[in-house]
Design a protein around this motif. Structure first.
Motif, mmCIF file in Angstrom:
data_model
loop_
_atom_site.group_PDB
_atom_site.id
_atom_site.type_symbol
_atom_site.label_atom_id
_atom_site.label_comp_id
_atom_site.label_asym_id
_atom_site.label_seq_id
_atom_site.Cartn_x
_atom_site.Cartn_y
_atom_site.Cartn_z
ATOM 1 N N ILE A 194 -3.553 82.212 -2.186
ATOM 2 C CA ILE A 194 -3.953 82.114 -0.787
ATOM 3 C C ILE A 194 -5.131 83.044 -0.538
ATOM 4 N N PRO A 195 -6.221 82.534 0.026
ATOM 5 C CA PRO A 195 -7.408 83.367 0.250
ATOM 6 C C PRO A 195 -7.092 84.603 1.079
ATOM 7 N N GLU A 196 -7.765 85.695 0.771
ATOM 8 C CA GLU A 196 -7.558 86.928 1.520
ATOM 9 C C GLU A 196 -7.969 86.726 2.978
ATOM 10 N N ASN A 197 -7.289 87.443 3.843
ATOM 11 C CA ASN A 197 -7.567 87.403 5.281
ATOM 12 C C ASN A 197 -7.387 86.003 5.871
ATOM 13 N N ARG A 198 -6.584 85.168 5.209
ATOM 14 C CA ARG A 198 -6.312 83.823 5.724
ATOM 15 C C ARG A 198 -4.848 83.747 6.137
ATOM 16 N N THR A 199 -4.611 83.442 7.408
ATOM 17 C CA THR A 199 -3.253 83.218 7.883
ATOM 18 C C THR A 199 -2.957 81.737 7.717
ATOM 19 N N LEU A 200 -2.146 81.422 6.730
ATOM 20 C CA LEU A 200 -1.935 80.033 6.328
ATOM 21 C C LEU A 200 -0.726 79.433 7.030
ATOM 22 N N THR A 201 -0.876 78.201 7.509
ATOM 23 C CA THR A 201 0.228 77.487 8.131
ATOM 24 C C THR A 201 0.488 76.197 7.362
#
Length: 213
Positions: free
Chosen positions: A74-81
């Motif tokens: 998961i990319p850094e600083n990415r809030t994934l939904t």
């Protein structure tokens, strides 16, 4: 007379750094400098190991093994939904699991809770690296297996598992996830959910840990 200085012999580190600088300069000027054709397979020269590559292998191997989003990182600083289909960690999840998580996320949002995907689908390489790291952390493969499954058995690799957060989302999922068929799989991992029940049915008892799977 001033004291004569003894010339220092270059160390291996200095040689490696100098080589890397030379390669960088060569790459910058490659457009104007003719490049010799590579040795063809089967020739004696082509079959010989490249001494320079062997010398630099310890320095280059960490970069060659670097993970990317294509591995499920998961990319850094990415809030994934569960709706972020542009990220392989979500896009490569089992469609039924992803749909259930999307529906759960909508219901949780109505309660003021955001369900964040902290880990989803993973490549075999990613899973193996996690298992290797866990072995180093916990001191043995047996103990590591309580927390990280092998690539062959991991439901993350098959796309049938998702890790969620933060804590309030874990609590919400623990209380209401079964309404969507989402169940906590392992007692020691309150973040790990799989689609193991029919919506509204009672979830099966959680296993002690991944080693008991």
């Amino acid at each position: 007379m001033p004291a004569q200085r003894t010339a220092k012999r270059p160390t291996l580190t200095m040689l490696v750094v100098a080589t890397l600088v030379a390669l960088s300069l060569g790459a910058c000027t490659s457009s104007s400098v003719p490049v010799a054709p590579a040795s063809q397979p089967g020739t004696s020269k082509g079959d010989e190991p490249d001494p320079l590559k062997e010398l630099l292998r310890p320095l280059l191997s960490p970069f060659e093994e670097r993970l990317s989003a294509k591995d499920g990182l998961i990319p850094e600083n990415r809030t994934l939904t569960a709706s972020d289909m542009d990220v392989p960690a979500v896009a490569n999840l089992d469609p039924e699991l992803r749909k259930a998580l999307q529906e759960a996320s909508k219901a949780a949002a109505a309660d003021g809770i955001q369900i964040v995907v902290t880990s989803g689908w993973r490549s075999t390489r990613y899973q193996k690296m996690l298992l290797d790291q866990a072995t180093g952390t916990y001191g043995s493969p047996e103990e590591a297996r309580r927390w990280v499954n092998t690539p062959e058995k991991s439901t993350h690799v098959s796309g049938k598992a998702v890790d969620v957060g933060p804590v309030d989302a874990m609590v919400w999922m623990s209380n209401l996830g079964q309404q969507f068929g989402l169940c906590q799989t392992y007692a020691n991992e309150p973040w790990h959910y799989e689609l193991t029940a029919q919506p509204g049915a009672v979830c099966p008892p959680a296993l002690t840990d991944a080693a008991n799977n």
